[in-house]
Design a protein around this motif. Structure first.
Motif, short mmCIF file in Angstrom:
data_model
loop_
_atom_site.label_atom_id
_atom_site.label_comp_id
_atom_site.label_asym_id
_atom_site.label_seq_id
_atom_site.Cartn_x
_atom_site.Cartn_y
_atom_site.Cartn_z
N ASP A 176 54.51 -28.65 10.08
CA ASP A 176 53.69 -27.44 9.96
C ASP A 176 53.91 -26.66 8.67
O ASP A 176 54.13 -25.44 8.69
CB ASP A 176 53.93 -26.53 11.17
N GLY A 178 51.54 -26.28 6.57
CA GLY A 178 50.32 -25.49 6.49
C GLY A 178 49.39 -25.85 5.34
O GLY A 178 49.67 -26.69 4.50
N THR A 180 48.01 -23.66 2.94
CA THR A 180 48.22 -23.07 1.62
C THR A 180 49.32 -23.80 0.84
O THR A 180 49.40 -23.67 -0.37
CB THR A 180 48.57 -21.57 1.72
N ASN A 181 50.15 -24.55 1.55
CA ASN A 181 51.16 -25.38 0.90
C ASN A 181 50.74 -26.85 0.85
O ASN A 181 51.56 -27.72 0.56
CB ASN A 181 52.50 -25.28 1.64
N GLU A 358 46.54 -19.44 11.84
CA GLU A 358 46.17 -20.72 11.23
C GLU A 358 47.36 -21.36 10.53
O GLU A 358 48.33 -20.70 10.15
CB GLU A 358 45.05 -20.50 10.21
N LEU A 359 47.24 -22.64 10.33
CA LEU A 359 48.27 -23.36 9.59
C LEU A 359 48.00 -23.27 8.09
O LEU A 359 46.88 -23.13 7.68
CB LEU A 359 48.26 -24.84 10.02
N THR B 31 52.18 -18.57 8.85
CA THR B 31 52.11 -19.02 7.46
C THR B 31 52.04 -17.85 6.48
O THR B 31 52.49 -17.98 5.33
CB THR B 31 50.92 -19.96 7.25
N GLU B 35 54.58 -17.12 3.38
CA GLU B 35 54.21 -16.73 2.02
C GLU B 35 54.98 -15.49 1.57
O GLU B 35 55.41 -15.39 0.42
CB GLU B 35 52.70 -16.46 1.94
#
Lengths: 359, 51
Positions: A176, A178, A180-181, A358-359, B31, B35
Motif C-alpha cells: 500500500d 499508494g 502518489t508514490n 484512497e491509496l 496516504t 505525505e
C-alpha cells in the motif's frame, strides 16, 4: 491409461486406472472428471460468470461520486471516476477527464460509460496523461506467483495524437505505497508492460498476460500513452472502459457487478454527502455532529468540507472537521448559542463533506 | 504547508493541509498523512496547534 478417442488438432480423451476421465484440446488437459463426478477445468468462459474475479474496482467506469468532469493540471494526481487517478505531464492545466457515453456495443458489453482522457482543444503543450488504479494490497496478495490477465476496451477520439498506449501492471514489495508514490514504489517490477496498442476510432478489446512476482505486496494498473503531439484538435482523446485484471492466462468475459455493490466497493476509499443531520451544542457556542459512513474506510480518511449549514434558522459556519476512528467523524459548527448538549437539526445547507481514504 | 489542530472541547487533533483546508488524521495508513510525514522528514515544521 486408456485412450477413448484421439483425433487431429490435439483432441484426446482418456481414462486412467482410477476412473478419471481427461479431455485434452490442443494437446493440453482442459477437463478432468474423477470417479466421484468432481470436475476440474482450466477455464470457464461464460456470459454469466461467477463474479468478483476482477481485481479492478469500477472497471466499467460506472461510479462517479466526485463529479463527471475534471480539469487536469500538470504534475498533480487527481482522482476522477471512482478509484481511477490521473497524472499529466502536459504543461499547464491542459487536460480534461470526463464521463463519456461512448462505449462498446454488442452482445455481452455492459459498460455504461467510458473514461475520456483529453488534451484540451488548441493546446500546443505536449506530453502524456496517464490513468492508473492501485489495487489495495489485501486484495492482491493471492496473486503473488500467479499468472494474471489484463483486458480492456479502448478507442481514440477523432483527433487523437497520443500515439500507442502501454497498458502496464506494476508491482512492488511494500504494501500500500499508494498512487502518489506510484512512480517510486520499492521493488518495482512490471509483469505486464510493452504490449502497446494503437487505438483507432473503433472500440477494440485488448488483453495481455504476465506473472506476478512471488514477493509482490502491492499492485497497480496504468495506461501510458506515448504522448500528445502538435496542436490539439477538438477530440484529442482516448477512451477506456471494461478494465479487468483476473487470475489466469486468458481474458474471460467482463465481471459484471451490480451498481450497489460496486458503489460500496468504491466507498471503502471515498465517500461524500450533503449536510444533513442533527447536531449537538457541546459548549454553548459550537455545534458538533457525528455522521456515520455508509461503508467503513480503508484507513482513517482525510476530510474536506464546503458550504454552509443552518441549524433551525440560525446559520452555523463550518469551522473544522476531522475523522475520528474509522466509522464516524465530527465537525464543529460555530455562531450558535444555546443550551449545552441541546440537539439541533439542520434546516438548510449547501456544499457537503468529502472523505478520502484512497491509496 | 500544514497546521496542527487541537480542539480541546472534542479532544480531536489532526493536521490541516493549508492549501485546501483538508483535515488529515494521524493514521499511518492514510496516504495524505504519509505525505505529511515525508514533508516533515525534509526538515519542515507545521504551524503550531491552536486550542
Amino acid at each position: 491409461m486408456t485412450t477413448l478417442n484421439s483425433v487431429p488438432n490435439g483432441l484426446l480423451s482418456t481414462v486412467d486406472a482410477t476412473g478419471t476421465l481427461t479431455v485434452q484440446t490442443n494437446s493440453v488437459n482442459a477437463l478432468a472428471i474423477d470417479n466421484n463426478q468432481n470436475a476440474t477445468m482450466n477455464y470457464i468462459s461464460a456470459q454469466n460468470t461467477f463474479g468478483f474475479k476482477n481485481r479492478v474496482i469500477n472497471g466499467a467506469m460506472n461510479i462517479w461520486q466526485r463529479g463527471t468532469s475534471f480539469s487536469i493540471a500538470s504534475g498533480s494526481f487527481v482522482y476522477t471516476t471512482d478509484r481511477w487517478c490521473v497524472i499529466s505531464s502536459v504543461t499547464g492545466t491542459s487536460g480534461t477527464v470526463s464521463q463519456s457515453t461512448s462505449v462498446p456495443t454488442g452482445a455481452g458489453n455492459i459498460f455504461p460509460y467510458s473514461i475520456k482522457v483529453q488534451r484540451n482543444s488548441g493546446v500546443t503543450a505536449t506530453g502524456a496523461i496517464n490513468i492508473l488504479q492501485v489495487v489495495e494490497s489485501t486484495n492482491m496478495y493471492d496473486l503473488a506467483g500467479q499468472s494474471v490477465t489484463l483486458s480492456f476496451w479502448i478507442k481514440a477520439g477523432a483527433n487523437y495524437t497520443g500515439g500507442s498506449i502501454n497498458p502496464i501492471v506494476q508491482t512492488g514489495t511494500v504494501a500500500d505505497q499508494g498512487s502518489t508514490n506510484f512512480y517510486s514504489w520499492t521493488g518495482t517490477t512490471y509483469p505486464i508492460a510493452g504490449n502497446n496498442v494503437t487505438p483507432t476510432t473503433t472500440w477494440t478489446k485488448y488483453s495481455a498476460t504476465g506473472t506476478i512476482p512471488s514477493n509482490a505486496l502491492e499492485l497497480g494498473i496504468t495506461f501510458v500513452p506515448t504522448g500528445f503531439t502538435g496542436t490539439a484538435g477538438a477530440d484529442d482523446s482516448y477512451y477506456i472502459t471494461g478494465v479487468q485484471l483476473e487470475k489466469g492466462s486468458i481474458a474471460t468475459p467482463f465481471d459484471y457487478r451490480d451498481y450497489g455493490r460496486e458503489l460500496q466497493m468504491c466507498q471503502r476509499y471515498y465517500e461524500q454527502d450533503a449536510w444533513s443531520a442533527v447536531g449537538v451544542n457541546t459548549n454553548g457556542s459550537n455545534i458538533n455532529w457525528i455522521m456515520f459512513y455508509k461503508v467503513p474506510k480503508r484507513a482513517t480518511p482525510t476530510l474536506s468540507v464546503s458550504g454552509t449549514v443552518t441549524f433551525q434558522g440560525i446559520a452555523a459556519g463550518i469551522s473544522q472537521g476531522a475523522a475520528s476512528g474509522n466509522i464516524n467523524w465530527i465537525v464543529g459548527g460555530t455562531s450558535r448559542s444555546g443550551s449545552t448538549y441541546q440537539a439541533y437539526y439542520v434546516t438548510s445547507d449547501s456544499g457537503g463533506w468529502y472523505s478520502s481514504a484512497e491509496l | 504547508m500544514y497546521k496542527l489542530i487541537n480542539i480541546t472541547t472534542t479532544n480531536l487533533q489532526w493536521v490541516q493541509r493549508i492549501s485546501d483546508g483538508a483535515s488529515i488524521p494521524f493514521d499511518e495508513h492514510n496516504t495524505d498523512y504519509q505525505e505529511y510525514l515525508k514533508w516533515i522528514a525534509l526538515g519542515n515544521t507545521p504551524q503550531s496547534a491552536n486550542t
